[in-house]
Enzyme design. Structure first.
Site, mmCIF file in Angstrom:
data_model
loop_
_atom_site.group_PDB
_atom_site.id
_atom_site.type_symbol
_atom_site.label_atom_id
_atom_site.label_comp_id
_atom_site.label_asym_id
_atom_site.label_seq_id
_atom_site.Cartn_x
_atom_site.Cartn_y
_atom_site.Cartn_z
ATOM 1 N N TYR A 1 -3.403 -0.699 9.871
ATOM 2 C CA TYR A 1 -3.247 -1.010 8.445
ATOM 3 C C TYR A 1 -1.876 -0.554 7.961
ATOM 4 O O TYR A 1 -1.158 -1.284 7.271
ATOM 5 C CB TYR A 1 -4.359 -0.308 7.670
ATOM 6 N N SER B 1 0.851 -1.194 0.000
ATOM 7 C CA SER B 1 0.000 0.000 0.000
ATOM 8 C C SER B 1 0.884 1.239 0.000
ATOM 9 O O SER B 1 2.073 1.154 0.334
ATOM 10 C CB SER B 1 -0.864 -0.017 1.260
HETATM 11 C C1 GCO Z 1 -7.296 4.600 3.618
HETATM 12 C C2 GCO Z 1 -7.340 3.700 2.408
HETATM 13 C C3 GCO Z 1 -5.924 3.327 1.992
HETATM 14 C C4 GCO Z 1 -5.953 2.717 0.609
HETATM 15 C C5 GCO Z 1 -4.632 2.193 0.128
HETATM 16 C C6 GCO Z 1 -3.691 3.294 -0.191
HETATM 17 O O1 GCO Z 1 -8.168 4.488 4.498
HETATM 18 O O2 GCO Z 1 -6.394 5.468 3.635
HETATM 19 O O3 GCO Z 1 -8.104 2.544 2.673
HETATM 20 O O4 GCO Z 1 -5.406 2.461 2.956
HETATM 21 O O5 GCO Z 1 -6.854 1.650 0.576
HETATM 22 O O6 GCO Z 1 -4.065 1.318 1.043
HETATM 23 O O7 GCO Z 1 -2.501 2.745 -0.737
#
Ligand code: GCO
Length: 254
Positions: free
Chosen positions: A158, A145
């Protein structure tokens, strides 16, 4: 030049592929000649996705298992062993998002994101590599990501997991490169997916993405296919441990 991007005769397992990025990547690998194994936890959604690809003439099967359930992952690979099916290409795509400031975040929610987005890639990767090593060949593609490199407030679990994906990819290259395995990652930008539905619908966030991205738009899931096929194919046989951003240029600009 023939065959550089040809996946004929290869089998690809794509985790989390009943929809979104995973489905788009699975379809793209199938279009390049691979037989694809779709994975997800929702059997109905998975069956529908498999029917979609089969109707397009692709070789596809569905294997429903939870990538967080180690026993189910091991059992899946043992079942493929028993059938004589070798996973030549693994795409570790399964992942979830959970948006909340850290001071409000329960440890259980933190752990769920880390488990789903990072630990599962290790477990599925380990089981795939156990089979790839004796064959002296394999392609592993982890889905990272923008947050593999840059943090965004409210998505820290994440961010941490995707940062781990970047270094897990390097670790896979470090340990498995000598066994003929290529382990690389793709870093999608802001893509038009169900996971980002709330962001896409938010005019302020939508404007931020378009302002922050040189190409001034969200990415389409199918725009990951070229990089996925490249990393799954002979064309990338001397590429290892890399994270390739497919993000309209966002990671490269202030
Ligand atoms: C968020 C998004 C991101 C994108 C992606 C960006 O909430 O900022 O979900 O996480 O999905 O990962 O590269």
């Amino acid at each position: 030049m023939t065959g550089l991007f040809d996946l004929s005769g290869k089998t690809a397992l794509v985790t989390g592929s009943s929809r979104g990025l995973g489905f788009a990547i699975a379809q793209g690998l199938a279009e390049a000649g691979a037989s694809v194994i779709l994975n997800g936890v929702n059997a109905d959604r998975l069956a529908a996705a498999a029917e979609d690809l089969a109707a397009k003439g692709h070789s596809v099967r569905a294997m429903a298992f939870d990538v967080c359930d180690e026993a189910a992952v091991v059992a899946t690979f043992e079942a493929l062993d028993a059938e004589g099916v070798a996973v030549d290409i693994l795409v570790n795509n399964a992942g979830i998002q959970y948006r909340k400031p850290m001071v409000e975040l329960d440890t259980a929610d933190w752990s769920r994101v880390i488990e789903t987005n990072l630990t599962s890639a290790f477990v599925v990767g380990r089981e795939a590599a156990k089979r790839m090593i004796p064959r002296k060949a394999g392609k592993i593609i982890n889905i990272g990501s923008l947050t593999s490199d840059l943090a965004r407030a409210t998505v820290i679990p994440y961010t941490v997991a995707k940062g781990g994906i970047k270094n897990l990819t390097k670790g896979m290259a470090a340990e498995w490169g000598e066994h003929g395995i290529n382990a690389n990652a793709i870093g999608p930008g802001y893509m038009l997916t169900d996971m980002n539905e709330a962001l896409i619908a938010n005019p302020t966030f939508d404007a931020w993405v378009k302002g922050r991205t040189p190409q001034r738009r969200w990415g389409k899931p199918e725009e990951l296919v070229g990089t996925a096929v490249f990393l799954a194919a002979p064309a990338s046989d001397y590429v290892n441990g890399q994270l390739i951003f497919v993000d309209g240029g966002m990671i490269s600009v202030l």
